[in-house]
Motif scaffolding. Structure first.
Motif, short mmCIF file in Angstrom:
data_model
loop_
_atom_site.label_atom_id
_atom_site.label_comp_id
_atom_site.label_asym_id
_atom_site.label_seq_id
_atom_site.Cartn_x
_atom_site.Cartn_y
_atom_site.Cartn_z
N ASN A 79 -9.16 11.72 -2.00
CA ASN A 79 -8.08 10.79 -1.72
C ASN A 79 -8.59 9.73 -0.75
O ASN A 79 -9.63 9.91 -0.10
CB ASN A 79 -6.88 11.53 -1.13
CG ASN A 79 -5.58 10.78 -1.37
OD1 ASN A 79 -5.58 9.66 -1.86
ND2 ASN A 79 -4.46 11.39 -1.01
N PHE A 80 -7.88 8.64 -0.65
CA PHE A 80 -8.32 7.57 0.24
C PHE A 80 -7.13 6.70 0.60
O PHE A 80 -6.08 6.73 -0.07
CB PHE A 80 -9.41 6.73 -0.42
CG PHE A 80 -9.00 6.07 -1.70
CD1 PHE A 80 -8.56 4.75 -1.73
CD2 PHE A 80 -9.06 6.77 -2.91
CE1 PHE A 80 -8.20 4.14 -2.92
CE2 PHE A 80 -8.69 6.16 -4.10
CZ PHE A 80 -8.25 4.84 -4.10
N ASP A 81 -7.29 5.94 1.65
CA ASP A 81 -6.27 5.01 2.11
C ASP A 81 -6.41 3.71 1.32
O ASP A 81 -7.34 2.93 1.53
CB ASP A 81 -6.43 4.75 3.60
CG ASP A 81 -5.40 3.78 4.16
OD1 ASP A 81 -4.51 3.33 3.39
OD2 ASP A 81 -5.47 3.47 5.36
N VAL A 82 -5.48 3.47 0.39
CA VAL A 82 -5.60 2.31 -0.49
C VAL A 82 -5.48 1.00 0.27
O VAL A 82 -5.97 -0.04 -0.19
CB VAL A 82 -4.54 2.38 -1.61
CG1 VAL A 82 -3.14 2.09 -1.08
CG2 VAL A 82 -4.89 1.43 -2.75
N ALA B 187 0.83 -1.21 0.00
CA ALA B 187 0.00 0.00 0.00
C ALA B 187 0.87 1.25 0.00
O ALA B 187 0.52 2.26 -0.62
CB ALA B 187 -0.92 -0.01 1.22
N LYS B 188 2.01 1.18 0.68
CA LYS B 188 2.90 2.34 0.75
C LYS B 188 3.47 2.72 -0.61
O LYS B 188 3.89 3.87 -0.80
CB LYS B 188 4.04 2.06 1.73
CG LYS B 188 3.60 1.97 3.19
CD LYS B 188 4.77 1.71 4.11
CE LYS B 188 4.34 1.64 5.56
NZ LYS B 188 5.47 1.38 6.48
N LEU B 189 3.49 1.77 -1.54
CA LEU B 189 4.02 2.05 -2.87
C LEU B 189 2.92 2.32 -3.91
O LEU B 189 3.22 2.55 -5.07
CB LEU B 189 4.92 0.90 -3.34
CG LEU B 189 6.23 0.76 -2.57
CD1 LEU B 189 7.04 -0.43 -3.10
CD2 LEU B 189 7.08 2.03 -2.65
N ILE B 190 1.67 2.29 -3.47
CA ILE B 190 0.57 2.74 -4.33
C ILE B 190 0.11 4.12 -3.90
O ILE B 190 -0.24 4.97 -4.72
CB ILE B 190 -0.62 1.76 -4.25
CG1 ILE B 190 -0.20 0.37 -4.76
CG2 ILE B 190 -1.79 2.27 -5.10
CD1 ILE B 190 -1.30 -0.67 -4.60
N GLN B 191 0.15 4.39 -2.60
CA GLN B 191 -0.39 5.63 -2.05
C GLN B 191 0.22 6.90 -2.66
O GLN B 191 -0.50 7.87 -2.91
CB GLN B 191 -0.21 5.64 -0.53
CG GLN B 191 -1.08 6.68 0.17
CD GLN B 191 -2.56 6.36 0.06
OE1 GLN B 191 -3.00 5.25 0.30
NE2 GLN B 191 -3.34 7.37 -0.34
N PRO B 192 1.56 6.95 -2.95
CA PRO B 192 2.10 8.18 -3.53
C PRO B 192 1.45 8.58 -4.85
O PRO B 192 1.28 9.78 -5.12
CB PRO B 192 3.59 7.85 -3.73
CG PRO B 192 3.88 6.83 -2.69
CD PRO B 192 2.64 5.99 -2.61
N ALA B 193 1.07 7.60 -5.65
CA ALA B 193 0.40 7.92 -6.92
C ALA B 193 -0.98 8.52 -6.65
O ALA B 193 -1.38 9.50 -7.30
CB ALA B 193 0.28 6.67 -7.78
N LEU B 194 -1.71 7.96 -5.70
CA LEU B 194 -3.02 8.50 -5.36
C LEU B 194 -2.90 9.90 -4.78
O LEU B 194 -3.69 10.80 -5.11
CB LEU B 194 -3.71 7.58 -4.36
CG LEU B 194 -4.10 6.19 -4.88
CD1 LEU B 194 -4.54 5.29 -3.74
CD2 LEU B 194 -5.20 6.31 -5.93
N ASP B 195 -1.89 10.11 -3.94
CA ASP B 195 -1.68 11.44 -3.35
C ASP B 195 -1.41 12.48 -4.43
O ASP B 195 -1.93 13.60 -4.38
CB ASP B 195 -0.51 11.40 -2.36
CG ASP B 195 -0.79 10.54 -1.14
OD1 ASP B 195 -1.97 10.21 -0.90
OD2 ASP B 195 0.18 10.18 -0.44
#
Length: 324
Positions: free
Chosen positions: A310-313, A291-299
């Motif tokens: 935004n959301f917590d993937v 999740a930590k390596l998907i979240q930067p793209a969402l941010d």
């Protein structure tokens, strides 16, 4: 007659488990992409798989990218597919279709592995993203995360959205579109980056990690929650077979390279130069997604107003489908 009736009953009873098994076997409609080598290995080396044909069958559907596959998932035309951050968000919050990420497919820029790269011709005079003003750029699919990467980088360079025209092209044809000057920049997946750069006159403008500030678990496998609830064991068996294909390919690279080159009619030396090496995307043997390596793209997508919220993937990842 009594003996015949007993024999018939016994025969029917012996067939009952097989009939029930056949009825229980699930067909999984999977949306894939040329860059997912393990999916090709599953198709070409079914003998290495333990569950295919027993608890499930697969109907493969190929797409140009997550931007094409995700709407098909939302519409119920497929059961699972490759996903990337922007299409994932659209499925969840625009189409309002519950989906869950079950495993990693491809990681970009992690540990020095390949990172999707936007390139220009070396003699184009384009030396920075700001130089794309008034130019045409090609991506695999309008609405894909690749398009959003380009637009994020353009905004960082002080450009407005309408300063660059973005067009869609099938991944195999994007390098030729650049060569013919139909576009002045293209975002390339592997194997097309390796093939394009082997001919020279190509230079890197930026990579996807530049848009997000970090490497990413950019491509993942997601399923509709309705399918997961209806067929959880079939999905677990599918994921187990997928990982068998991943590990077989990594352990039998020469044969995997030959299969891939033959299937996609690519020069063997080009495929051998990148597939399942650090010139390729990272594919994890255990299938775990971060999740930590998907979240930067969402941010980044949220900060640039490409997504409405935004959301917590991590809330949309379920590792329980991976083998224990």
């Amino acid at each position: 007659m009594k003996k015949l009736s007993v024999a018939l009953i016994l025969a029917m009873a012996s067939l009952a488990p097989a009939i029930a098994h056949a009825q229980d076997k699930v067909t999984i409609r999977v949306g894939t992409h040329i860059s997912i080598a393990a999916h090709l290995i599953m198709q070409k080396k079914p003998e290495i798989l333990k569950n295919l044909g027993k608890t499930y069958d697969i109907q493969w559907v190929r797409f140009s990218g997550g931007g094409d596959a995700a709407p098909a998932l939302a519409a119920g035309k497929i059961d699972g597919c490759l996903g990337t951050p922007f299409p994932l968000t659209n499925v969840l919050f625009r189409s309002r279709v519950p989906v869950t990420i079950v495993h990693q497919l491809l990681s970009f820029g992690v540990d020095g592995y390949y990172d999707d790269t936007t390139v220009v011709k070396a003699d184009s005079g384009i030396n920075s993203v700001a130089d794309l003003k008034g130019k045409v750029a090609g991506v695999n699919a309008i609405g894909s995360t690749s398009e959003q990467n380009l637009r994020i980088m353009a905004r960082k360079a002080g450009l407005k959205d309408d300063d660059i025209t973005v067009v869609e092209g099938r991944p195999p044809f994007l390098p030729q579109m650049l060569h013919d000057n139909k576009v002045q920049a293209v975002t390339l997946f592997q194997p097309f980056y390796k093939k394009a750069t082997s001919g020279g006159n190509i230079k890197t403008l930026f990579r996807s990690s530049d848009a997000y500030g970090s490497p990413t678990d950019y491509v993942f496998m997601m399923f509709a929650d309705s399918f997961l609830k209806a067929h959880p064991q079939a999905v677990r068996d599918y994921v187990a077979d997928y990982l068998l294909a991943v590990n077989w390919a990594l352990d039998n690279r020469a044969e995997a390279v030959s299969i891939y080159a033959t299937q996609y009619k690519l020069p063997l030396e080009v495929v051998d130069g990148y597939l399942l090496t650090k010139e390729d995307y990272l594919v994890r043997r255990d299938g775990k997604v971060s999740a930590k390596l998907i979240q930067p793209a969402l941010d980044a997508l949220y900060a640039n107003k490409f997504i409405d919220q935004n959301f917590d993937v991590n809330k949309y990842i379920d590792a329980s489908y991976l083998p224990k």
